[in-house]
Design a protein around this motif. Sequence first.
Motif, PDB file in Angstrom:
ATOM      1  N   ASP A 116       0.815  -1.212   0.000  1.00  0.00           N
ATOM      2  CA  ASP A 116       0.000   0.000   0.000  1.00  0.00           C
ATOM      3  C   ASP A 116       0.852   1.266   0.000  1.00  0.00           C
ATOM      4  N   ILE A 117       1.967   1.219   0.735  1.00  0.00           N
ATOM      5  CA  ILE A 117       2.787   2.420   0.926  1.00  0.00           C
ATOM      6  C   ILE A 117       3.792   2.628  -0.199  1.00  0.00           C
ATOM      7  N   ALA A 118       4.384   1.549  -0.688  1.00  0.00           N
ATOM      8  CA  ALA A 118       5.498   1.647  -1.626  1.00  0.00           C
ATOM      9  C   ALA A 118       5.164   2.434  -2.887  1.00  0.00           C
ATOM     10  N   LYS A 119       3.946   2.292  -3.362  1.00  0.00           N
ATOM     11  CA  LYS A 119       3.579   2.990  -4.609  1.00  0.00           C
ATOM     12  C   LYS A 119       3.557   4.510  -4.434  1.00  0.00           C
ATOM     13  N   PRO A 122       7.969   5.947  -4.839  1.00  0.00           N
ATOM     14  CA  PRO A 122       8.640   5.121  -5.849  1.00  0.00           C
ATOM     15  C   PRO A 122      10.165   5.181  -5.816  1.00  0.00           C
ATOM     16  N   LYS A 123      10.733   6.189  -5.162  1.00  0.00           N
ATOM     17  CA  LYS A 123      12.193   6.311  -5.093  1.00  0.00           C
ATOM     18  C   LYS A 123      12.768   5.709  -3.814  1.00  0.00           C
ATOM     19  N   THR A 124      11.894   5.202  -2.962  1.00  0.00           N
ATOM     20  CA  THR A 124      12.319   4.588  -1.702  1.00  0.00           C
ATOM     21  C   THR A 124      12.378   3.076  -1.864  1.00  0.00           C
ATOM     22  N   THR A 125      13.397   2.457  -1.273  1.00  0.00           N
ATOM     23  CA  THR A 125      13.522   1.006  -1.284  1.00  0.00           C
ATOM     24  C   THR A 125      12.924   0.433   0.001  1.00  0.00           C
ATOM     25  N   PHE A 126      12.044  -0.547  -0.167  1.00  0.00           N
ATOM     26  CA  PHE A 126      11.446  -1.238   0.976  1.00  0.00           C
ATOM     27  C   PHE A 126      11.861  -2.705   0.915  1.00  0.00           C
ATOM     28  N   ALA A 127      11.907  -3.349   2.082  1.00  0.00           N
ATOM     29  CA  ALA A 127      12.248  -4.772   2.130  1.00  0.00           C
ATOM     30  C   ALA A 127      11.515  -5.417   3.296  1.00  0.00           C
ATOM     31  N   GLY A 131       9.442 -13.646   2.975  1.00  0.00           N
ATOM     32  CA  GLY A 131       8.494 -13.481   1.895  1.00  0.00           C
ATOM     33  C   GLY A 131       9.139 -13.771   0.557  1.00  0.00           C
ATOM     34  N   PHE A 132       8.347 -13.723  -0.493  1.00  0.00           N
ATOM     35  CA  PHE A 132       8.877 -13.951  -1.838  1.00  0.00           C
ATOM     36  C   PHE A 132       8.268 -13.002  -2.863  1.00  0.00           C
ATOM     37  N   ALA A 133       7.096 -12.426  -2.574  1.00  0.00           N
ATOM     38  CA  ALA A 133       6.447 -11.514  -3.518  1.00  0.00           C
ATOM     39  C   ALA A 133       7.128 -10.146  -3.471  1.00  0.00           C
ATOM     40  N   THR A 134       7.394  -9.575  -4.636  1.00  0.00           N
ATOM     41  CA  THR A 134       8.105  -8.295  -4.713  1.00  0.00           C
ATOM     42  C   THR A 134       7.304  -7.274  -5.519  1.00  0.00           C
ATOM     43  N   GLN A 135       7.787  -6.038  -5.467  1.00  0.00           N
ATOM     44  CA  GLN A 135       7.298  -4.937  -6.286  1.00  0.00           C
ATOM     45  C   GLN A 135       8.531  -4.206  -6.815  1.00  0.00           C
ATOM     46  N   PRO A 136       8.377  -3.291  -7.772  1.00  0.00           N
ATOM     47  CA  PRO A 136       9.546  -2.598  -8.327  1.00  0.00           C
ATOM     48  C   PRO A 136      10.457  -1.966  -7.280  1.00  0.00           C
ATOM     49  N   ASN A 137       9.906  -1.536  -6.153  1.00  0.00           N
ATOM     50  CA  ASN A 137      10.750  -0.958  -5.103  1.00  0.00           C
ATOM     51  C   ASN A 137      10.604  -1.705  -3.770  1.00  0.00           C
ATOM     52  N   ILE A 138      10.265  -2.993  -3.865  1.00  0.00           N
ATOM     53  CA  ILE A 138      10.181  -3.840  -2.673  1.00  0.00           C
ATOM     54  C   ILE A 138      10.998  -5.111  -2.882  1.00  0.00           C
ATOM     55  N   PHE A 139      11.971  -5.343  -1.985  1.00  0.00           N
ATOM     56  CA  PHE A 139      12.700  -6.603  -1.952  1.00  0.00           C
ATOM     57  C   PHE A 139      12.006  -7.535  -0.959  1.00  0.00           C
ATOM     58  N   ALA A 140      12.025  -8.822  -1.253  1.00  0.00           N
ATOM     59  CA  ALA A 140      11.575  -9.831  -0.289  1.00  0.00           C
ATOM     60  C   ALA A 140      12.780 -10.682   0.068  1.00  0.00           C
ATOM     61  N   TYR A 141      13.027 -10.856   1.361  1.00  0.00           N
ATOM     62  CA  TYR A 141      14.134 -11.716   1.769  1.00  0.00           C
ATOM     63  C   TYR A 141      13.575 -12.962   2.444  1.00  0.00           C
TER      64      TYR A 141
END
Length: 339
Positions: A116-119, A122-127, A131-141
């Motif tokens: 919800d927040i990442a979009k 867009p210039k911030t990296t989230f992780a 998990g395994f599902a990602t988004q353009p600026n979300i890493f899953a570890y």
Amino acid sequence: MKKKVLSLILAALTILAFSGCAAKPATETTPQKTDAEKIRIALVLPATVDDMAWGQSMVEGLKAVQKNMGEDKVEVAISEKLGNAVDAGAAIRQYATQGYEIIFAHGSQYQSVLNDIAKDFPKTTFAYGTGFATQPNIFAYDPQAQEGGYLLGILAAKMTKSGVVGIVGPVESGDAVKYNYGVQQGVAKGKADVQTRIAYTGSFNDIVGAGNLAKTQMSAGADIITGSSQQAVGAVRAIGETKGNYWLSTDMDQSSIAPDHVLASQVYHWEKVVNKIIDLRKQGTLGGQHLTLTLADGTIEFKYNEKLADKVPAEVKAAVETAKQEIISGKLKVELPKK
């Protein structure tokens, strides 16, 4: 005339003064670091920074990165005890608004919040993870907890005197299930006639419940017990009050809680994951990758308690080491639970 001469002298001195400043070599002064040169990292935790488990292992990883790179290069901010999704979301959004470049939401329960927040940033990296599902600026570890679990299972099977290994589980999902499944497979490999008994408290944070469950496991005959999540502290303490029983830890080395009872540990090296995300971001990759922690890449370590290492027979250590090398080489694939 005197006033005119004096004015000329002062003017000349002023010119010389400015000329002298301009002529100084650049190496004589060190420019101050700006905020733009500092990596700002935030961490949101469901439990405490000193839980001796999932949360603290990540805190120590971030501190290791900060120490290695320098406090003038890395800023770390931490918010703890944010198990509630609303509170966690507010903290994550605030960090993003404040300009933190990388925000770790250390729990699988934060996935929907980040989506919800990442979009909006867009210039911030989230992780987040596990998990395994990602988004353009979300890493899953995603720690492959079953790998270390398998090794600890072999150790448990070969070290138990009662023939019963107990598992104190938190919630039957995610990382906990993978770990437990790995332990079960390892026990079966180590000695086929050893029983593995699993029970869950239904919470990641029920320290008292984990302690009671560990006591129940021991009453039922288990002399080697393991389990995951921040609630594990309760189980370790319960075992530490007994004689002849051992604990096998995951997430981090928990031997400081009960030095005479924690036989070995699966340790996550989060600093390597953090460094990878920093490097990827510098290269322009803000997310979109599923990052695993494994024995092969060194992000997972199998570690004996040095104080108790001599209690483990050489042939047992050899069996564990053989399995470890087979996992690293790819010859052995520890199975995941079927969905």
